[in-house]
Design a protein around this motif. Structure first.
Motif, PDB file in Angstrom:
ATOM      1  N   SER A 175       0.875  -1.193   0.070  1.00  0.00           N
ATOM      2  CA  SER A 175       0.234   0.043   0.024  1.00  0.00           C
ATOM      3  C   SER A 175       1.009   1.168   0.164  1.00  0.00           C
ATOM      4  O   SER A 175       1.925   1.285   0.397  1.00  0.00           O
ATOM      5  CB  SER A 175      -1.036   0.078   1.386  1.00  0.00           C
ATOM      6  OG  SER A 175      -0.085  -0.045   2.467  1.00  0.00           O
ATOM      7  N   TYR A 177      -3.664   9.053   4.434  1.00  0.00           N
ATOM      8  CA  TYR A 177      -4.625   8.072   4.152  1.00  0.00           C
ATOM      9  C   TYR A 177      -3.675   6.808   3.502  1.00  0.00           C
ATOM     10  O   TYR A 177      -2.446   7.229   3.022  1.00  0.00           O
ATOM     11  CB  TYR A 177      -5.588   8.292   2.934  1.00  0.00           C
ATOM     12  CG  TYR A 177      -6.656   9.424   3.347  1.00  0.00           C
ATOM     13  CD1 TYR A 177      -7.857   8.804   3.837  1.00  0.00           C
ATOM     14  CD2 TYR A 177      -6.238  10.663   3.207  1.00  0.00           C
ATOM     15  CE1 TYR A 177      -8.594  10.064   4.277  1.00  0.00           C
ATOM     16  CE2 TYR A 177      -7.369  11.660   3.507  1.00  0.00           C
ATOM     17  CZ  TYR A 177      -8.510  11.397   3.922  1.00  0.00           C
ATOM     18  OH  TYR A 177      -9.301  12.366   4.352  1.00  0.00           O
ATOM     19  N   ARG A 178      -3.937   5.634   3.472  1.00  0.00           N
ATOM     20  CA  ARG A 178      -3.345   4.569   2.891  1.00  0.00           C
ATOM     21  C   ARG A 178      -4.087   3.997   1.739  1.00  0.00           C
ATOM     22  O   ARG A 178      -5.661   3.953   1.926  1.00  0.00           O
ATOM     23  CB  ARG A 178      -3.341   3.328   4.109  1.00  0.00           C
ATOM     24  CG  ARG A 178      -2.684   2.087   3.342  1.00  0.00           C
ATOM     25  CD  ARG A 178      -2.500   1.183   4.492  1.00  0.00           C
ATOM     26  NE  ARG A 178      -1.943   1.624   5.624  1.00  0.00           N
ATOM     27  CZ  ARG A 178      -0.407   2.057   6.005  1.00  0.00           C
ATOM     28  NH1 ARG A 178       0.464   1.954   4.922  1.00  0.00           N
ATOM     29  NH2 ARG A 178      -0.297   2.464   7.143  1.00  0.00           N
ATOM     30  N   TRP A 179      -3.470   3.808   0.610  1.00  0.00           N
ATOM     31  CA  TRP A 179      -4.241   3.327  -0.586  1.00  0.00           C
ATOM     32  C   TRP A 179      -3.744   2.245  -1.070  1.00  0.00           C
ATOM     33  O   TRP A 179      -2.337   2.125  -1.075  1.00  0.00           O
ATOM     34  CB  TRP A 179      -4.906   4.200  -1.542  1.00  0.00           C
ATOM     35  CG  TRP A 179      -3.557   5.049  -2.461  1.00  0.00           C
ATOM     36  CD1 TRP A 179      -2.642   5.914  -1.734  1.00  0.00           C
ATOM     37  CD2 TRP A 179      -3.066   4.607  -3.567  1.00  0.00           C
ATOM     38  NE1 TRP A 179      -1.617   6.313  -2.715  1.00  0.00           N
ATOM     39  CE2 TRP A 179      -1.873   5.511  -3.925  1.00  0.00           C
ATOM     40  CE3 TRP A 179      -3.499   3.969  -4.703  1.00  0.00           C
ATOM     41  CZ2 TRP A 179      -1.267   5.238  -5.083  1.00  0.00           C
ATOM     42  CZ3 TRP A 179      -2.705   3.599  -5.510  1.00  0.00           C
ATOM     43  CH2 TRP A 179      -1.617   4.599  -5.971  1.00  0.00           C
ATOM     44  N   VAL A 192      -9.080   2.894  -0.217  1.00  0.00           N
ATOM     45  CA  VAL A 192      -8.535   3.799   0.622  1.00  0.00           C
ATOM     46  C   VAL A 192      -8.989   3.774   2.038  1.00  0.00           C
ATOM     47  O   VAL A 192     -10.277   3.347   2.161  1.00  0.00           O
ATOM     48  CB  VAL A 192      -8.875   5.250  -0.039  1.00  0.00           C
ATOM     49  CG1 VAL A 192      -8.162   6.381   0.731  1.00  0.00           C
ATOM     50  CG2 VAL A 192      -8.342   5.305  -1.485  1.00  0.00           C
ATOM     51  N   GLU A 193      -8.367   4.240   2.970  1.00  0.00           N
ATOM     52  CA  GLU A 193      -8.507   4.262   4.389  1.00  0.00           C
ATOM     53  C   GLU A 193      -7.663   5.249   5.119  1.00  0.00           C
ATOM     54  O   GLU A 193      -6.622   5.467   4.729  1.00  0.00           O
ATOM     55  CB  GLU A 193      -8.521   2.830   4.923  1.00  0.00           C
ATOM     56  CG  GLU A 193      -7.158   2.473   5.353  1.00  0.00           C
ATOM     57  CD  GLU A 193      -7.173   0.931   5.860  1.00  0.00           C
ATOM     58  OE1 GLU A 193      -8.019   0.503   6.068  1.00  0.00           O
ATOM     59  OE2 GLU A 193      -6.116   0.732   6.435  1.00  0.00           O
ATOM     60  N   VAL A 201      -5.917   9.538  -6.968  1.00  0.00           N
ATOM     61  CA  VAL A 201      -6.367   9.116  -5.609  1.00  0.00           C
ATOM     62  C   VAL A 201      -6.717  10.439  -4.996  1.00  0.00           C
ATOM     63  O   VAL A 201      -7.614  10.563  -4.194  1.00  0.00           O
ATOM     64  CB  VAL A 201      -5.334   8.253  -4.975  1.00  0.00           C
ATOM     65  CG1 VAL A 201      -5.494   7.957  -3.448  1.00  0.00           C
ATOM     66  CG2 VAL A 201      -4.920   6.949  -5.869  1.00  0.00           C
ATOM     67  N   ILE A 244     -10.306  11.096  -3.248  1.00  0.00           N
ATOM     68  CA  ILE A 244     -10.865  11.137  -1.646  1.00  0.00           C
ATOM     69  C   ILE A 244     -11.777  12.434  -1.452  1.00  0.00           C
ATOM     70  O   ILE A 244     -12.699  12.544  -0.833  1.00  0.00           O
ATOM     71  CB  ILE A 244      -9.438  11.318  -1.114  1.00  0.00           C
ATOM     72  CG1 ILE A 244      -8.610   9.728  -1.160  1.00  0.00           C
ATOM     73  CG2 ILE A 244      -9.390  11.622   0.172  1.00  0.00           C
ATOM     74  CD1 ILE A 244      -7.078   9.751  -0.585  1.00  0.00           C
TER      75      ILE A 244
END
Length: 103
Positions: free
Chosen positions: A8, A18-20, A41-42, A76, A80
């Motif tokens: 990631s 964020y992590r994607w 994504v989180e 990304v 988001i």
């Protein structure tokens, strides 16, 4: 469910990290281009609600050799922001928020 750290990437949008990630290998349906490319994504530090993004693009590694575009950090970031405007609440526990990205 949290995204795996391995494979990631991190991205900062409006002072939030964020992590994607993109699935490492295509599913059978993605390989045959029955389904399009998706990514997730989180929030990086305390993941709650995951954002699942469906694009209209085939995966770059599809088995039919169809041309596509890569998912870039800029894409990304824009996604988001659009998902947040559409109601994604990454700090609130809940079901996966599915977002259709229109290219």
């Amino acid at each position: 469910m949290a995204l795996p750290r391995k494979g990631s990437r991190l991205i900062t949008v409006d002072d939030t990290v964020y992590r994607w990630s993109i699935r490492p290998r295509p599913t059978y349906s993605q390989g045959l281009v029955w389904w399009s490319l998706t990514f997730a994504v989180e929030i990086a530090d305390s993941p709650r609600q995951v954002l699942s993004v469906r694009t209209s693009l085939p995966r770059l590694d599809n088995w039919l050799g169809l041309r596509s575009k890569p998912v870039t950090p800029r894409m990304v970031e824009r996604t988001i922001r659009a998902a947040l405007a559409a109601g994604w609440k990454p700090q609130t526990p809940g079901r996966t928020f599915v977002f259709d990205l229109q290219d």
